[in-house]
Design a protein around this motif. Structure first.
Motif, PDB file in Angstrom:
ATOM      1  N   PHE A   5       0.835  -1.167  -0.155  1.00 28.99           N
ATOM      2  CA  PHE A   5      -0.060  -0.121   0.088  1.00 28.99           C
ATOM      3  C   PHE A   5       0.843   1.317   0.093  1.00 28.99           C
ATOM      4  O   PHE A   5       0.663   2.223  -0.833  1.00 28.99           O
ATOM      5  CB  PHE A   5      -1.001   0.113   1.164  1.00 28.99           C
ATOM      6  N   LYS A   6       2.032   1.257   0.804  1.00 29.70           N
ATOM      7  CA  LYS A   6       2.794   2.452   1.004  1.00 29.70           C
ATOM      8  C   LYS A   6       3.565   2.611  -0.314  1.00 29.70           C
ATOM      9  O   LYS A   6       3.669   3.650  -0.836  1.00 29.70           O
ATOM     10  CB  LYS A   6       3.871   2.209   2.093  1.00 29.70           C
ATOM     11  N   GLN A   7       4.017   1.812  -1.183  1.00 27.40           N
ATOM     12  CA  GLN A   7       4.526   1.594  -2.402  1.00 27.40           C
ATOM     13  C   GLN A   7       3.544   2.305  -3.397  1.00 27.40           C
ATOM     14  O   GLN A   7       3.734   3.044  -4.277  1.00 27.40           O
ATOM     15  CB  GLN A   7       4.877   0.378  -2.963  1.00 27.40           C
ATOM     16  N   GLU A   8       2.176   1.794  -3.531  1.00 27.19           N
ATOM     17  CA  GLU A   8       1.522   2.400  -4.274  1.00 27.19           C
ATOM     18  C   GLU A   8       1.003   3.892  -3.988  1.00 27.19           C
ATOM     19  O   GLU A   8       1.092   4.771  -5.100  1.00 27.19           O
ATOM     20  CB  GLU A   8      -0.052   1.600  -4.252  1.00 27.19           C
ATOM     21  N   ILE A   9       0.891   4.361  -2.778  1.00 23.88           N
ATOM     22  CA  ILE A   9       0.673   5.667  -2.362  1.00 23.88           C
ATOM     23  C   ILE A   9       1.766   6.434  -2.681  1.00 23.88           C
ATOM     24  O   ILE A   9       1.805   7.749  -3.246  1.00 23.88           O
ATOM     25  CB  ILE A   9       0.442   5.815  -0.936  1.00 23.88           C
ATOM     26  N   THR A  10       3.075   6.071  -2.643  1.00 31.30           N
ATOM     27  CA  THR A  10       4.275   6.717  -3.079  1.00 31.30           C
ATOM     28  C   THR A  10       4.389   6.943  -4.405  1.00 31.30           C
ATOM     29  O   THR A  10       4.764   8.071  -4.850  1.00 31.30           O
ATOM     30  CB  THR A  10       5.373   5.971  -2.257  1.00 31.30           C
ATOM     31  N   ARG A  11       4.064   5.827  -5.227  1.00 32.63           N
ATOM     32  CA  ARG A  11       3.967   6.162  -6.831  1.00 32.63           C
ATOM     33  C   ARG A  11       2.994   6.974  -7.241  1.00 32.63           C
ATOM     34  O   ARG A  11       2.989   7.895  -8.145  1.00 32.63           O
ATOM     35  CB  ARG A  11       3.840   4.651  -7.271  1.00 32.63           C
ATOM     36  N   LEU A  12       1.621   7.280  -6.545  1.00 29.69           N
ATOM     37  CA  LEU A  12       0.730   8.056  -6.880  1.00 29.69           C
ATOM     38  C   LEU A  12       1.102   9.645  -6.707  1.00 29.69           C
ATOM     39  O   LEU A  12       1.052  10.537  -7.242  1.00 29.69           O
ATOM     40  CB  LEU A  12      -0.398   7.849  -5.961  1.00 29.69           C
ATOM     41  N   PHE A  13       1.722   9.759  -5.361  1.00 28.36           N
ATOM     42  CA  PHE A  13       2.558  11.220  -5.101  1.00 28.36           C
ATOM     43  C   PHE A  13       3.434  11.570  -5.988  1.00 28.36           C
ATOM     44  O   PHE A  13       3.327  12.630  -6.548  1.00 28.36           O
ATOM     45  CB  PHE A  13       2.934  11.080  -3.642  1.00 28.36           C
ATOM     46  N   TYR A  14       4.490  10.655  -6.230  1.00 28.96           N
ATOM     47  CA  TYR A  14       5.344  10.987  -7.216  1.00 28.96           C
ATOM     48  C   TYR A  14       4.939  11.055  -8.601  1.00 28.96           C
ATOM     49  O   TYR A  14       5.873  11.933  -9.530  1.00 28.96           O
ATOM     50  CB  TYR A  14       6.650   9.955  -7.294  1.00 28.96           C
ATOM     51  N   LYS A  15       3.770  10.444  -9.026  1.00 29.67           N
ATOM     52  CA  LYS A  15       3.316  10.872 -10.437  1.00 29.67           C
ATOM     53  C   LYS A  15       2.901  12.117 -10.546  1.00 29.67           C
ATOM     54  O   LYS A  15       2.927  12.589 -11.655  1.00 29.67           O
ATOM     55  CB  LYS A  15       2.333   9.669 -10.644  1.00 29.67           C
ATOM     56  N   GLN A  16       2.490  12.694  -9.734  1.00 29.91           N
ATOM     57  CA  GLN A  16       1.949  14.145  -9.421  1.00 29.91           C
ATOM     58  C   GLN A  16       2.889  15.227  -9.428  1.00 29.91           C
ATOM     59  O   GLN A  16       2.721  16.364  -9.599  1.00 29.91           O
ATOM     60  CB  GLN A  16       0.839  14.165  -8.644  1.00 29.91           C
ATOM     61  N   ASN A  73      11.842  -0.689   0.618  1.00 27.29           N
ATOM     62  CA  ASN A  73      10.788   0.005   1.472  1.00 27.29           C
ATOM     63  C   ASN A  73      10.760   1.148   0.923  1.00 27.29           C
ATOM     64  O   ASN A  73      11.698   2.060   0.804  1.00 27.29           O
ATOM     65  CB  ASN A  73      11.502  -0.124   2.442  1.00 27.29           C
ATOM     66  N   SER A  74       9.472   1.866   0.514  1.00 27.48           N
ATOM     67  CA  SER A  74       9.291   3.122  -0.074  1.00 27.48           C
ATOM     68  C   SER A  74       8.983   4.187   1.070  1.00 27.48           C
ATOM     69  O   SER A  74       8.602   5.184   0.825  1.00 27.48           O
ATOM     70  CB  SER A  74       8.289   3.098  -1.093  1.00 27.48           C
ATOM     71  N   ASP A  75       9.270   3.996   2.362  1.00 27.03           N
ATOM     72  CA  ASP A  75       8.995   4.720   3.519  1.00 27.03           C
ATOM     73  C   ASP A  75       9.754   6.092   3.532  1.00 27.03           C
ATOM     74  O   ASP A  75       9.215   7.098   3.577  1.00 27.03           O
ATOM     75  CB  ASP A  75       9.394   4.008   4.777  1.00 27.03           C
ATOM     76  N   PHE A  76      10.908   5.867   3.154  1.00 36.48           N
ATOM     77  CA  PHE A  76      11.733   7.059   2.987  1.00 36.48           C
ATOM     78  C   PHE A  76      11.536   7.948   1.794  1.00 36.48           C
ATOM     79  O   PHE A  76      11.352   9.279   2.112  1.00 36.48           O
ATOM     80  CB  PHE A  76      13.480   6.418   2.637  1.00 36.48           C
ATOM     81  N   TRP A  77      11.145   7.672   0.754  1.00 33.80           N
ATOM     82  CA  TRP A  77      10.549   8.517  -0.526  1.00 33.80           C
ATOM     83  C   TRP A  77       9.254   8.872  -0.103  1.00 33.80           C
ATOM     84  O   TRP A  77       9.140  10.176  -0.584  1.00 33.80           O
ATOM     85  CB  TRP A  77      10.593   7.592  -1.656  1.00 33.80           C
ATOM     86  N   LEU A  78       8.184   8.353   0.858  1.00 32.05           N
ATOM     87  CA  LEU A  78       6.972   8.799   1.055  1.00 32.05           C
ATOM     88  C   LEU A  78       7.434   9.943   2.101  1.00 32.05           C
ATOM     89  O   LEU A  78       6.909  11.120   1.779  1.00 32.05           O
ATOM     90  CB  LEU A  78       6.107   7.847   1.621  1.00 32.05           C
ATOM     91  N   LYS A  79       8.196   9.936   2.946  1.00 30.95           N
ATOM     92  CA  LYS A  79       8.618  10.896   4.147  1.00 30.95           C
ATOM     93  C   LYS A  79       9.133  12.179   3.355  1.00 30.95           C
ATOM     94  O   LYS A  79       8.935  13.055   3.839  1.00 30.95           O
ATOM     95  CB  LYS A  79       9.276   9.964   5.347  1.00 30.95           C
ATOM     96  N   TYR A  81       8.998  13.247   0.540  1.00 29.52           N
ATOM     97  CA  TYR A  81       8.171  13.662  -0.682  1.00 29.52           C
ATOM     98  C   TYR A  81       7.135  14.652   0.427  1.00 29.52           C
ATOM     99  O   TYR A  81       6.851  15.811   0.034  1.00 29.52           O
ATOM    100  CB  TYR A  81       7.224  12.859  -1.283  1.00 29.52           C
ATOM    101  N   ILE A  82       6.779  14.002   1.433  1.00 36.07           N
ATOM    102  CA  ILE A  82       5.607  14.901   2.335  1.00 36.07           C
ATOM    103  C   ILE A  82       6.712  15.865   2.844  1.00 36.07           C
ATOM    104  O   ILE A  82       6.060  16.979   3.125  1.00 36.07           O
ATOM    105  CB  ILE A  82       5.168  13.830   3.480  1.00 36.07           C
ATOM    106  N   LEU A  83       7.676  15.820   3.240  1.00 34.13           N
ATOM    107  CA  LEU A  83       8.414  17.014   4.055  1.00 34.13           C
ATOM    108  C   LEU A  83       8.811  17.953   3.093  1.00 34.13           C
ATOM    109  O   LEU A  83       8.495  19.080   3.439  1.00 34.13           O
ATOM    110  CB  LEU A  83       9.895  16.312   4.195  1.00 34.13           C
ATOM    111  N   LEU A  84       9.191  17.686   1.578  1.00 28.26           N
ATOM    112  CA  LEU A  84       9.401  18.549   0.799  1.00 28.26           C
ATOM    113  C   LEU A  84       7.911  19.389   0.530  1.00 28.26           C
ATOM    114  O   LEU A  84       7.959  20.583   0.421  1.00 28.26           O
ATOM    115  CB  LEU A  84       9.841  17.964  -0.594  1.00 28.26           C
ATOM    116  N   GLU A  85       6.910  18.906   0.432  1.00 28.92           N
ATOM    117  CA  GLU A  85       5.556  19.212   0.368  1.00 28.92           C
ATOM    118  C   GLU A  85       5.241  20.123   1.410  1.00 28.92           C
ATOM    119  O   GLU A  85       4.482  21.293   1.307  1.00 28.92           O
ATOM    120  CB  GLU A  85       4.444  18.205  -0.041  1.00 28.92           C
TER     121      GLU A  85
END
Length: 144
Positions: A5-16, A73-79, A81-85
């Protein structure tokens, strides 16, 4: 959240991410044109520079993510991205207090329009996760 689930959420964030960054380039260009001569040059250029910095950082992060192995693990990329946003939203939100520097009501309405547009954009780009959306909107409002 499980890893898939985290991988898919991360992919969707980075897609935008490219859309978010390129849109901000246009907003900053319009803002510079509008606020030039209204806001002090030092404040305006500093505000635009910080927003450009976060927008470019988001684009660079997007290109780095494209070379990322999604099985890890996509946890780093998700966090990250959220930090940059959130940093980008705080930087955009500092436009609210700058409205105290202008006496013209049209300029204040334009500032309100830009902040409302950023909040509306957050629905589309960060609404995937409610916590991220809430953090984004809060970051826009914190400076005000």
């Amino acid at each position: 959240m499980d890893n898939r689930f985290k991988q898919e959420i991360t992919r969707l964030f980075y897609k935008q991410a490219p859309f978010v960054s390129i849109s901000l380039f246009f907003v900053l260009g319009i803002s510079y044109t509008f606020f030039n001569g209204i806001l002090p040059d030092t404040i305006l250029v500093t505000w635009i520079a910080f927003n450009l910095l976060f927008s470019i950082a988001l684009l660079l992060c997007y290109f780095a993510y494209r070379h990322y192995d999604p099985t890890l693990n996509s946890d780093f990329w998700l966090k990250f991205y959220i930090l940059l946003e959130v940093l980008q939203d705080i930087s955009l939100g500092t436009l609210g207090p700058m409205s105290a520097l202008v006496a013209d009501e049209t300029t204040r309405l334009f500032i309100l329009f830009l902040l409302a547009g950023a909040a509306a954009g957050a629905i589309a780009t960060r609404g995937i996760l409610f916590k991220v959306y809430l953090t984004s909107i809060s970051a826009l409002l914190i400076p005000a």
